[in-house]
Design an enzyme around this catalytic site. Sequence first.
Site, PDB file in Angstrom:
ATOM      1  N   ASP A   1      46.314 -62.896 -76.315  1.00 19.65           N
ATOM      2  CA  ASP A   1      46.651 -61.830 -75.355  1.00 19.65           C
ATOM      3  C   ASP A   1      48.160 -61.776 -75.077  1.00 19.65           C
ATOM      4  O   ASP A   1      48.775 -60.715 -75.120  1.00 19.65           O
ATOM      5  CB  ASP A   1      45.917 -62.045 -74.023  1.00 19.65           C
ATOM      6  CG  ASP A   1      44.443 -61.679 -74.101  1.00 19.65           C
ATOM      7  OD1 ASP A   1      44.079 -60.870 -74.974  1.00 19.65           O
ATOM      8  OD2 ASP A   1      43.666 -62.198 -73.282  1.00 19.65           O
TER       9      ASP A   1
ATOM     10  N   GLY B   1      48.658 -50.672 -71.216  1.00 17.96           N
ATOM     11  CA  GLY B   1      48.330 -51.889 -71.953  1.00 17.96           C
ATOM     12  C   GLY B   1      47.553 -51.695 -73.243  1.00 17.96           C
ATOM     13  O   GLY B   1      47.073 -52.681 -73.812  1.00 17.96           O
TER      14      GLY B   1
ATOM     15  N   LYS C   1      36.163 -66.052 -71.079  1.00 14.08           N
ATOM     16  CA  LYS C   1      37.340 -66.672 -71.700  1.00 14.08           C
ATOM     17  C   LYS C   1      37.532 -68.133 -71.261  1.00 14.08           C
ATOM     18  O   LYS C   1      37.944 -68.967 -72.051  1.00 14.08           O
ATOM     19  CB  LYS C   1      38.603 -65.858 -71.378  1.00 14.08           C
ATOM     20  CG  LYS C   1      38.637 -64.515 -72.097  1.00 14.08           C
ATOM     21  CD  LYS C   1      39.932 -63.778 -71.815  1.00 14.08           C
ATOM     22  CE  LYS C   1      39.890 -62.384 -72.409  1.00 14.08           C
ATOM     23  NZ  LYS C   1      41.128 -61.633 -72.204  1.00 14.08           N
TER      24      LYS C   1
ATOM     25  N   ASN D   1      40.532 -66.350 -76.233  1.00 15.37           N
ATOM     26  CA  ASN D   1      39.975 -65.035 -76.591  1.00 15.37           C
ATOM     27  C   ASN D   1      39.641 -64.929 -78.083  1.00 15.37           C
ATOM     28  O   ASN D   1      39.136 -63.912 -78.524  1.00 15.37           O
ATOM     29  CB  ASN D   1      40.926 -63.893 -76.180  1.00 15.37           C
ATOM     30  CG  ASN D   1      42.077 -63.724 -77.149  1.00 15.37           C
ATOM     31  OD1 ASN D   1      42.466 -64.664 -77.835  1.00 15.37           O
ATOM     32  ND2 ASN D   1      42.628 -62.527 -77.209  1.00 15.37           N
TER      33      ASN D   1
HETATM   34  P1  NDP Z   1      41.522 -61.528 -62.765  1.00 17.28           P
HETATM   35  O1  NDP Z   1      40.279 -61.081 -62.085  1.00 17.28           O
HETATM   36  O2  NDP Z   1      41.615 -62.893 -63.342  1.00 17.28           O
HETATM   37  O3  NDP Z   1      42.763 -61.369 -61.726  1.00 17.28           O
HETATM   38  C1  NDP Z   1      42.903 -60.204 -60.968  1.00 17.28           C
HETATM   39  C2  NDP Z   1      44.258 -60.211 -60.278  1.00 17.28           C
HETATM   40  O4  NDP Z   1      44.449 -58.933 -59.657  1.00 17.28           O
HETATM   41  C3  NDP Z   1      44.411 -61.259 -59.190  1.00 17.28           C
HETATM   42  O5  NDP Z   1      45.743 -61.730 -59.198  1.00 17.28           O
HETATM   43  C4  NDP Z   1      44.122 -60.438 -57.908  1.00 17.28           C
HETATM   44  O6  NDP Z   1      44.727 -60.950 -56.747  1.00 17.28           O
HETATM   45  C5  NDP Z   1      44.761 -59.134 -58.266  1.00 17.28           C
HETATM   46  N1  NDP Z   1      44.240 -57.977 -57.533  1.00 17.28           N
HETATM   47  C6  NDP Z   1      43.003 -57.442 -57.605  1.00 17.28           C
HETATM   48  N2  NDP Z   1      42.904 -56.357 -56.812  1.00 17.28           N
HETATM   49  C7  NDP Z   1      44.119 -56.205 -56.219  1.00 17.28           C
HETATM   50  C8  NDP Z   1      44.659 -55.266 -55.276  1.00 17.28           C
HETATM   51  N3  NDP Z   1      43.909 -54.266 -54.786  1.00 17.28           N
HETATM   52  N4  NDP Z   1      45.960 -55.404 -54.895  1.00 17.28           N
HETATM   53  C9  NDP Z   1      46.718 -56.410 -55.387  1.00 17.28           C
HETATM   54  N5  NDP Z   1      46.262 -57.330 -56.268  1.00 17.28           N
HETATM   55  C10 NDP Z   1      44.981 -57.229 -56.669  1.00 17.28           C
HETATM   56  O7  NDP Z   1      41.806 -60.397 -63.886  1.00 17.28           O
HETATM   57  P2  NDP Z   1      42.607 -60.554 -65.250  1.00 17.28           P
HETATM   58  O8  NDP Z   1      43.817 -61.361 -64.960  1.00 17.28           O
HETATM   59  O9  NDP Z   1      41.698 -60.974 -66.329  1.00 17.28           O
HETATM   60  O10 NDP Z   1      43.006 -59.021 -65.574  1.00 17.28           O
HETATM   61  C11 NDP Z   1      43.995 -58.327 -64.822  1.00 17.28           C
HETATM   62  C12 NDP Z   1      44.232 -56.955 -65.443  1.00 17.28           C
HETATM   63  O11 NDP Z   1      44.767 -57.080 -66.764  1.00 17.28           O
HETATM   64  C13 NDP Z   1      42.978 -56.090 -65.570  1.00 17.28           C
HETATM   65  O12 NDP Z   1      43.314 -54.744 -65.264  1.00 17.28           O
HETATM   66  C14 NDP Z   1      42.627 -56.213 -67.046  1.00 17.28           C
HETATM   67  O13 NDP Z   1      41.909 -55.090 -67.529  1.00 17.28           O
HETATM   68  C15 NDP Z   1      44.026 -56.287 -67.668  1.00 17.28           C
HETATM   69  N6  NDP Z   1      44.046 -56.927 -68.996  1.00 17.28           N
HETATM   70  C16 NDP Z   1      44.484 -56.179 -70.058  1.00 17.28           C
HETATM   71  C17 NDP Z   1      44.543 -56.734 -71.319  1.00 17.28           C
HETATM   72  C18 NDP Z   1      45.019 -55.894 -72.463  1.00 17.28           C
HETATM   73  O14 NDP Z   1      44.825 -56.281 -73.638  1.00 17.28           O
HETATM   74  N7  NDP Z   1      45.648 -54.772 -72.211  1.00 17.28           N
HETATM   75  C19 NDP Z   1      44.139 -58.135 -71.584  1.00 17.28           C
HETATM   76  C20 NDP Z   1      43.723 -58.852 -70.378  1.00 17.28           C
HETATM   77  C21 NDP Z   1      43.670 -58.237 -69.135  1.00 17.28           C
HETATM   78  P3  NDP Z   1      43.975 -62.065 -55.823  1.00 17.28           P
HETATM   79  O15 NDP Z   1      44.207 -63.381 -56.502  1.00 17.28           O
HETATM   80  O16 NDP Z   1      44.638 -61.937 -54.519  1.00 17.28           O
HETATM   81  O17 NDP Z   1      42.510 -61.685 -55.804  1.00 17.28           O
END
Ligand code: NDP
Length: 276
Positions: free
Chosen positions: A103, A242, A67, A88
């Site tokens: 999104d 979601g 993206k 996207n």
């Molecule tokens: P990114 O990889 O960009 O970001 C991940 C985020 O999750 C970061 O803020 C990270 O924190 C945090 N994180 C990961 N593991 C943990 C944990 N164990 N405890 C607390 N925080 C955690 O992912 P995206 O933003 O692209 O996606 C996030 C979610 O949204 C995913 O589950 C994805 O599938 C979902 N999604 C759903 C969509 C839909 O259409 N329904 C569309 C887009 C996304 P840190 O910065 O500290 O690493």
Amino acid sequence: MYHLAVVGNPIAHSRSPQIHHAFAREAGLAVRYSRLLCPNDVDSFRAVVQAFFAGGGTGANVTVPFKEMAYHLCDVLSPAAQSAGAVNTLWQQDGKLFGDNTDGKGLVNHINQLGWQLTQAKVLILGAGGAARGVVLPLVMAGVSHIDISNRTLSKAETLVAELTPMLAATNSMGELKSLPLQQCTGHYDVVINATSMGLSAEQTLPFSSQLISDYAYDMMYGKPSAFLQHFSQIGASVSDGLGMLIGQAALSFTIWTGQNLSTQAIQAATQASQH
Ligand code: NDP
């Protein structure tokens, strides 16, 4: 015939073909929607996108991990894509590559369908990755009064707030946008949105206080049991996963490419198709 595709890596699991073919059936349009597996580097991504449009492609969705690359590849970006820093939805016009990000609007549309009140709402977003960034502007445009962003790595939430604040000021509709350490996420919110990927790992310990209360809780994740939703359901909140956001973003992309607005029936047909 509309030639559509989704570019990603991995891509075999994507439900987008089923969703868009269901939209097409309901709208009475001829659509072929394919999955395009692309090696994870900028040059390959550019080559796949160029070949797709050179071969007569109408429009493409872009998913993980492309993206941001798509954002940098576009000649023209929508405001939603600019604020998200990610694209996207791609299409070509007058030889130029256009990019949007549906999104966040997909999430807002789903929340509206659920009947949850966003006007003047106090919202907490957990997470500061791509998905969190993409929903802030659409939530503000929907009239929320206050957004706290909290993240495991606090500095990322702080950076996000610093980057988005000037963009949001330009909309004249912003109440307040703040970053917050996870341990300070307590008290009452109208809506809590989980935009972390914590549910994708086996670890099920929730990274916030049990004193955190919300009327509504939305997990962007779908297709898996959610400890986040279980927690809020137990304390009496209305909850949603979601899947509706996924369908919502797809519907908006479909409309961009075909000019067709989709009926509620088409949305329902796509929701069913995505579950098989
Ligand atoms: P990114 O990889 O960009 O970001 C991940 C985020 O999750 C970061 O803020 C990270 O924190 C945090 N994180 C990961 N593991 C943990 C944990 N164990 N405890 C607390 N925080 C955690 O992912 P995206 O933003 O692209 O996606 C996030 C979610 O949204 C995913 O589950 C994805 O599938 C979902 N999604 C759903 C969509 C839909 O259409 N329904 C569309 C887009 C996304 P840190 O910065 O500290 O690493």
